[in-house]
Design a protein around this motif. Structure first.
Motif, PDB file in Angstrom:
ATOM      1  N   ALA A 115       0.822  -1.213   0.000  1.00 50.48           N
ATOM      2  CA  ALA A 115       0.000   0.000   0.000  1.00 50.48           C
ATOM      3  C   ALA A 115       0.851   1.256   0.000  1.00 50.48           C
ATOM      4  O   ALA A 115       0.500   2.262  -0.611  1.00 50.48           O
ATOM      5  N   ILE A 190      -2.893  -6.104   3.063  1.00 46.71           N
ATOM      6  CA  ILE A 190      -3.704  -7.324   3.068  1.00 46.71           C
ATOM      7  C   ILE A 190      -5.177  -6.975   3.244  1.00 46.71           C
ATOM      8  O   ILE A 190      -6.054  -7.618   2.665  1.00 46.71           O
ATOM      9  N   ILE A 191      -5.486  -5.927   4.004  1.00 40.31           N
ATOM     10  CA  ILE A 191      -6.896  -5.597   4.210  1.00 40.31           C
ATOM     11  C   ILE A 191      -7.500  -4.960   2.959  1.00 40.31           C
ATOM     12  O   ILE A 191      -8.608  -5.308   2.567  1.00 40.31           O
ATOM     13  N   SER A 192      -6.743  -4.081   2.305  1.00 38.41           N
ATOM     14  CA  SER A 192      -7.366  -3.246   1.274  1.00 38.41           C
ATOM     15  C   SER A 192      -7.046  -3.626  -0.155  1.00 38.41           C
ATOM     16  O   SER A 192      -7.681  -3.126  -1.067  1.00 38.41           O
ATOM     17  N   MET A 193      -6.039  -4.415  -0.403  1.00 31.73           N
ATOM     18  CA  MET A 193      -5.567  -4.559  -1.778  1.00 31.73           C
ATOM     19  C   MET A 193      -5.688  -5.969  -2.343  1.00 31.73           C
ATOM     20  O   MET A 193      -4.999  -6.325  -3.291  1.00 31.73           O
ATOM     21  N   ARG A 194      -6.587  -6.779  -1.772  1.00 31.58           N
ATOM     22  CA  ARG A 194      -6.764  -8.117  -2.315  1.00 31.58           C
ATOM     23  C   ARG A 194      -7.497  -8.050  -3.656  1.00 31.58           C
ATOM     24  O   ARG A 194      -8.320  -7.169  -3.879  1.00 31.58           O
ATOM     25  N   ALA A 195      -7.199  -8.995  -4.530  1.00 30.55           N
ATOM     26  CA  ALA A 195      -7.807  -9.012  -5.863  1.00 30.55           C
ATOM     27  C   ALA A 195      -9.297  -9.353  -5.748  1.00 30.55           C
ATOM     28  O   ALA A 195      -9.733  -9.897  -4.730  1.00 30.55           O
ATOM     29  N   PRO A 196     -10.083  -9.050  -6.787  1.00 31.73           N
ATOM     30  CA  PRO A 196     -11.507  -9.388  -6.742  1.00 31.73           C
ATOM     31  C   PRO A 196     -11.691 -10.884  -6.482  1.00 31.73           C
ATOM     32  O   PRO A 196     -11.051 -11.721  -7.117  1.00 31.73           O
ATOM     33  N   GLY A 197     -12.576 -11.205  -5.554  1.00 30.70           N
ATOM     34  CA  GLY A 197     -12.846 -12.601  -5.237  1.00 30.70           C
ATOM     35  C   GLY A 197     -11.976 -13.159  -4.132  1.00 30.70           C
ATOM     36  O   GLY A 197     -12.272 -14.213  -3.575  1.00 30.70           O
ATOM     37  N   LEU A 563     -15.650  -7.468 -12.155  1.00 30.80           N
ATOM     38  CA  LEU A 563     -14.926  -6.526 -11.294  1.00 30.80           C
ATOM     39  C   LEU A 563     -13.480  -6.396 -11.751  1.00 30.80           C
ATOM     40  O   LEU A 563     -12.924  -5.294 -11.828  1.00 30.80           O
ATOM     41  N   GLU A 566     -13.220  -4.431 -14.996  1.00 30.30           N
ATOM     42  CA  GLU A 566     -13.450  -3.008 -14.765  1.00 30.30           C
ATOM     43  C   GLU A 566     -12.208  -2.363 -14.160  1.00 30.30           C
ATOM     44  O   GLU A 566     -11.834  -1.246 -14.493  1.00 30.30           O
ATOM     45  N   SER A 567     -11.557  -3.120 -13.266  1.00 31.62           N
ATOM     46  CA  SER A 567     -10.352  -2.607 -12.611  1.00 31.62           C
ATOM     47  C   SER A 567      -9.238  -2.379 -13.620  1.00 31.62           C
ATOM     48  O   SER A 567      -8.459  -1.435 -13.490  1.00 31.62           O
ATOM     49  N   HIS A 570      -8.502   1.055 -15.534  1.00 33.33           N
ATOM     50  CA  HIS A 570      -7.803   2.189 -14.948  1.00 33.33           C
ATOM     51  C   HIS A 570      -6.323   2.191 -15.275  1.00 33.33           C
ATOM     52  O   HIS A 570      -5.601   3.092 -14.869  1.00 33.33           O
ATOM     53  N   HIS A 573      -0.748   1.702 -12.768  1.00 34.98           N
ATOM     54  CA  HIS A 573       0.107   2.798 -12.326  1.00 34.98           C
ATOM     55  C   HIS A 573       1.208   2.263 -11.423  1.00 34.98           C
ATOM     56  O   HIS A 573       0.932   1.618 -10.414  1.00 34.98           O
TER      57      HIS A 573
ATOM     58  N   MET B   3     -14.375   0.703  -6.210  1.00 32.25           N
ATOM     59  CA  MET B   3     -13.412   1.051  -7.259  1.00 32.25           C
ATOM     60  C   MET B   3     -12.891   2.456  -6.975  1.00 32.25           C
ATOM     61  O   MET B   3     -13.642   3.338  -6.581  1.00 32.25           O
ATOM     62  N   SER B   5      -9.589   5.402  -8.423  1.00 27.82           N
ATOM     63  CA  SER B   5      -8.832   5.701  -9.646  1.00 27.82           C
ATOM     64  C   SER B   5      -7.714   4.681  -9.862  1.00 27.82           C
ATOM     65  O   SER B   5      -7.156   4.587 -10.940  1.00 27.82           O
ATOM     66  N   HIS B   6      -7.374   3.924  -8.839  1.00 25.69           N
ATOM     67  CA  HIS B   6      -6.346   2.902  -9.026  1.00 25.69           C
ATOM     68  C   HIS B   6      -6.954   1.516  -9.207  1.00 25.69           C
ATOM     69  O   HIS B   6      -6.269   0.514  -9.092  1.00 25.69           O
ATOM     70  N   GLY B   7      -8.250   1.452  -9.429  1.00 27.86           N
ATOM     71  CA  GLY B   7      -8.852   0.156  -9.676  1.00 27.86           C
ATOM     72  C   GLY B   7      -9.505  -0.426  -8.442  1.00 27.86           C
ATOM     73  O   GLY B   7      -9.916   0.306  -7.534  1.00 27.86           O
ATOM     74  N   TYR B   8      -9.558  -1.760  -8.404  1.00 28.81           N
ATOM     75  CA  TYR B   8     -10.337  -2.464  -7.398  1.00 28.81           C
ATOM     76  C   TYR B   8      -9.703  -2.386  -6.022  1.00 28.81           C
ATOM     77  O   TYR B   8      -8.493  -2.441  -5.871  1.00 28.81           O
ATOM     78  N   ARG B   9     -10.567  -2.250  -4.996  1.00 27.78           N
ATOM     79  CA  ARG B   9     -10.090  -2.257  -3.608  1.00 27.78           C
ATOM     80  C   ARG B   9     -10.946  -3.224  -2.804  1.00 27.78           C
ATOM     81  O   ARG B   9     -12.144  -3.310  -3.009  1.00 27.78           O
ATOM     82  N   SER B  10     -10.324  -3.921  -1.879  1.00 27.06           N
ATOM     83  CA  SER B  10     -11.084  -4.908  -1.126  1.00 27.06           C
ATOM     84  C   SER B  10     -11.613  -4.358   0.198  1.00 27.06           C
ATOM     85  O   SER B  10     -12.127  -5.106   1.016  1.00 27.06           O
ATOM     86  N   SER B  11     -11.459  -3.051   0.455  1.00 26.65           N
ATOM     87  CA  SER B  11     -12.120  -2.457   1.611  1.00 26.65           C
ATOM     88  C   SER B  11     -12.528  -1.038   1.246  1.00 26.65           C
ATOM     89  O   SER B  11     -12.066  -0.486   0.254  1.00 26.65           O
ATOM     90  N   ASP B  15      -6.444   4.085   2.357  1.00 33.81           N
ATOM     91  CA  ASP B  15      -5.192   3.554   2.907  1.00 33.81           C
ATOM     92  C   ASP B  15      -4.581   4.434   4.003  1.00 33.81           C
ATOM     93  O   ASP B  15      -4.228   3.919   5.069  1.00 33.81           O
ATOM     94  N   LEU B  18      -6.549   4.053   7.225  1.00 29.99           N
ATOM     95  CA  LEU B  18      -6.356   2.742   7.851  1.00 29.99           C
ATOM     96  C   LEU B  18      -4.980   2.662   8.503  1.00 29.99           C
ATOM     97  O   LEU B  18      -4.821   2.166   9.631  1.00 29.99           O
TER      98      LEU B  18
END
Lengths: 636, 195
Positions: A115, A190-197, A563, A566-567, A570, A573, B3, B5-11, B15, B18
């Motif tokens: 992150a 680990i909390i915020s950046m896991r892939a879809p699913g 999902l 769609e990701s 973007h 980056h 979603m 601007s950097h794509g998918y987020r799981s929460s 950042d 958190l």
């Protein structure tokens, strides 16, 4: 694959240009924020320290090879076991876990970096700064000599007037800052950046264990840091925390140290548990047995780890109730650990086992760690502990847990993931000898020490007299350390040969493994994943290869795929590299010296540099660049 | 799950926010260890001066009140930034900086007064544990003040809008935490002596 740079136009870039994707050579390593490069740097550094600590232990064993030996003087001997302990715990094994986590966490959860990439770089550089400062003590008046847990009042100015202890305190203070920063970073990732699913219950076990470890770091390091600050205040500014003549209580250091020190054992061993939990299913061709039990036992080890610290202090007079409480909690913590052992064995049960070097190390880990666990239950009996405390029995016990447990576990992980780290395969033939030498050497060193301890040989003595019956066992133990050293050298040799050879290329998935990191090339490209991964279950890469095992509705799968698609819109980056994590660490590094040598001017300059570099860091702007992957790119 | 601007987020939590929550969890243990040390050494000093000789509750109550009010202004600053009212945001942030500085001023006065009365870091266990505990808290406040000054200056250098809310939000979380820690310190260090 096309790369387009996006230049930064803010304050930081005016001061020192943010290196871009075209930067090559040493500068690109000094300024890198790439989790894979940092992971490799962590691993290289920790292996160098591991080698150093192994040599130190061989020197210690050489001194003890026969009675009344004079190979090392008592002063050097004290410094040597302190260096060995601190190096192994803080500079070798723990950063090794961080190195694995750095490289693998984003790959295994389907992210492209941590992150906070620059915070990650800072964590690495401040660890190097702390380690360098700690080791510079050898050239600046003698290494610390109070053991790795540096009990007060042995560390007080009157008992230990040299600068050695200051180097211990400030070196570990700096390295601890890096550990904390990286722990926070990994938790957010680990909390915020896991892939879809990738729900929590689909995470690989290694990720679960790393997550729990990072929470342990979060709560265990502050008490230790405060204890370090108190001793620094005592030694440099004349406060009285650990001065018994003024009422200070040395026992407080022991409490603060072990509130950190026992969770530290799990901080070291849980990532190794995680590595084993990936290795064993891969080489048994079976999913991990009892996944939820593994997760919950990991969590309960984490919680209970904070409730057992005083079993290190049974002989300090806690009173019968205190001793009983901590003895009971220490027995209880053996239960979840035992559950894990059973699950690993159950995973192998009925599996199609391939005895690769990695698997050999994993099995060696289970056997060795069980032995360390059994002696652990023995020393948890407070009445027995009163007899064997500070004897070689204890030395044998914790080396079976830490060395035989964590280190063999990491070796299994190292052989397993080496192809992914480097794109080369280590030699399986040589690997067999490495395993044999290290395993046999290890047990030859430490198994006899159980008996030495029960016979009454105390730890941390420079020599012993003839006629106590210690001679033969000590000789065997020392010879064992040479065998292990040969094994370490053979491993180093094989790594060098492998890295230099041109024809040991690793395929993407050499082991027919189960998790996401094997779905991309070895070594991974700088942006890790061409397209956002779609996670359809535990062991998602295995399910991709063998769809007959899928257990997911068509509708859910298509939603997850949507999902991910769609990701991808973007773009990818990549963060820009940065000088400021390194410069911030340098400021703290020299700031440490200013406290050790009472140099106020240096301190003021470094405080100024620190404030400046933190601001330059904050304001240097987004930077970075975009990677565009052609439709068929990466799939060829 | 969302979603950005950097794509998918799981929460759904940002950042930096958190990260700050996690840091504060860790900071609890830092202050816990310091407060624990203070309480362990309470009443164990071999020589004076002792807490009852020095503490001036009305004075510390005033500085506590000032710090509490700074938290109120912090909430206002965040509110105005969310509403894109930049002038009001600047004013409220300036107020937080001033109140924080007043608190630090009280602390400097208190420290020099205590030192004048004979309580130094080297005098007794009370001195050692009191100064290191309240000093660490003071450093936290000072870092907060510096942080807010930097944010305030930034708002003059480049346009700041409600999109930058997360930067202030993180600083606000930190500020409120430091405030709460002071409430604990005020209770277990100061008030407890006069029960």
């Amino acid at each position: 694959m096309a790369i387009s740079s996006q230049s930064a136009k803010n304050l930081g870039s005016k001061v020192l240009i943010r290196p871009n994707s075209q930067t090559k050579g040493i500068v690109s390593w000094l300024t890198t924020v790439d989790h894979k490069r940092l992971g490799i740097m962590y691993l290289v550094a920790s292996f160098l320290f591991l080698f150093t600590a192994t040599i130190e232990s061989s020197l210690i064993r050489t001194q003890l090879i026969r009675p009344n030996n004079t190979f090392l003087s008592p002063e050097i001997f004290n410094q040597m076991f302190t260096l060995h302990g601190v190096t192994m715990v803080f500079l070798a094994i723990m950063p090794m876990g961080t190195g694995f986590a750095n490289f693998l966490v984003p790959l295994m959860i389907g992210a492209r970096d941590l992150a906070f990439p620059r915070l990650n770089a800072f964590g690495f550089w401040i660890y190097i700064a702390g380690a360098t400062l700690f080791y510079s003590s050898i050239f600046l008046g003698g290494a610390p000599n109070a053991g790795w847990f540096a009990y007060a009042p042995l560390t007080s100015l009157s008992a230990n007037p040299g600068h050695g202890i200051d180097f211990y305190m400030i070196g570990l203070f700096l390295a601890g800052m890096g550990t904390l920063a990286t722990a926070m970073n990994v938790i957010v990732t680990i909390i915020s950046m896991r892939a879809p699913g990738m729900t929590l219950w689909r995470m690989p076990m290694f990720i679960w264990m790393v997550l729990i470890t990072m929470f342990l770091i979060l709560f265990a390091f502050p008490p230790f840091t405060i204890a370090l600050v108190q001793v620094i205040m005592d030694r440099s500014f004349g406060s009285l925390f650990y001065v018994p003549e003024q009422g200070g209580m040395p026992i407080l250091w022991q409490h603060l140290f072990w509130i950190f020190g026992h969770p530290e054992v799990y901080i070291i061993v849980l990532p190794a548990f995680g590595a084993i939990s990936e290795v064993i299913p891969a080489f048994s061709r079976k999913p991990l047995s009892g996944y939820p039990i593994m997760v919950f036992s990991g969590m309960s080890i984490g919680f209970m780890g904070f409730a057992v610290w005083a079993h290190h202090m049974f002989t300090t007079g806690l009173g019968p109730y205190g001793e009983m409480a901590f003895a009971v909690t220490s027995f209880v913590i053996g239960v979840p650990t035992g559950a894990k052992i059973f699950n690993w064995v159950m995973t192998m049960w009925g599996g199609k086992i391939r005895l690769t070097t990695s698997m050999l190390f994993a099995i060696g880990f289970i056997v060795t760690f069980v032995m360390g666990g059994i002696t652990g239950i023995m020393v948890a009996i407070s009445s027995l502990d009163a007899q064997i405390n500070s004897s070689y029995f204890l030395v044998a016990h914790f080396h079976y847990a830490m060395g035989g447990g964590a280190l063999l576990g990491f070796m299994a992980g190292f052989y397993y993931w080496f192809p992914k780290f480097t794109g080369k395969m280590l030699s399986e033939k040589v690997g067999r000898f490495v395993f044999a030498l290290i395993a046999v050497g290890f047990h030859t060193v430490f198994f006899p020490q159980h008996f030495l301890g029960l016979m009454g040989m105390p730890r941390r003595i420079q020599t012993y007299a003839d006629g106590y019956g210690f001679n033969t066992l000590n000789l065997i133990s020392t010879l064992g350390s040479y065998i292990a050293l040969v094994g370490a050298c053979l491993l180093a040799y094989d790594i060098i040969v492998t890295m230099r050879s041109k024809d040991r290329k690793a395929p993407n998935d050499p082991w027919d493994a189960r998790s996401l990191e094997w779905s991309i090339p070895s070594p991974p490209p700088v942006h890790d994943f061409d397209t956002t991964p779609v996670v359809v279950g535990q062991d998602t890469f295995w399910l991709e290869k063998y769809p007959q095992f899928k257990n997911i509705s068509k509708q859910e799968e298509s939603e997850i795929a949507k999902l991910a698609k769609e990701s991808d819109k973007h773009g990818i980056h990549m963060p820009g590299a940065s000088w400021w994590p390194l410069i911030t660490s340098v400021a703290l590094f020299f700031g440490g010296y200013s406290i050790i040598f009472d140099n106020i001017l240096l301190g003021i300059i470094m405080a100024g540099l620190l404030i400046f570099s933190v601001h330059a860091w904050a304001f240097e702007g987004v930077g970075g660049y975009y990677v565009t992957v052609d439709n068929d790119g990466g799939k060829k | 799950m969302s979603m950005t601007s950097h794509g998918y987020r799981s929460s759904n939590i940002k950042d930096p926010k958190l990260l700050m929550w996690i840091f504060l969890a860790s900071d609890c243990m830092f202050f816990g260890s310091l407060i624990g040390t203070y309480l362990v050494y309470r009443g164990r000093s071999l020589v004076g001066p002792y807490p009852q000789d020095l503490f001036d509750i009305p004075l510390t109550t005033i500085s506590t009140f000032v710090l509490l009010m700074s938290s109120f202004l912090m909430v206002m600053a965040l509110y105005y930034l969310r509403k894109n009212k930049i002038q009001s945001f600047r004013l409220a942030t300036f107020g937080v900086i001033i109140f924080g500085s007043i608190f630090l001023g009280f602390q400097v006065f208190e420290f020099s007064h205590f030192a004048h009365e004979g309580l130094t870091l080297q005098q007794n266990l009370f001195g050692s544990s009191f100064y290191v505990l309240t000093g660490t808290h003071g450093i936290h406040v000072a870092i907060g003040v510096l942080w807010l000054i930097s944010l305030l200056i930034t708002s003059y250098i480049r346009p700041m809008t409600s999109k930058d809310e997360v930067y202030l939000d993180v600083a606000a979380l930190y500020w409120h935490f430091v405030d709460i820690v002071w409430i604990v310190i005020f209770t277990v260090v100061y008030l407890i002596e006069f029960i």
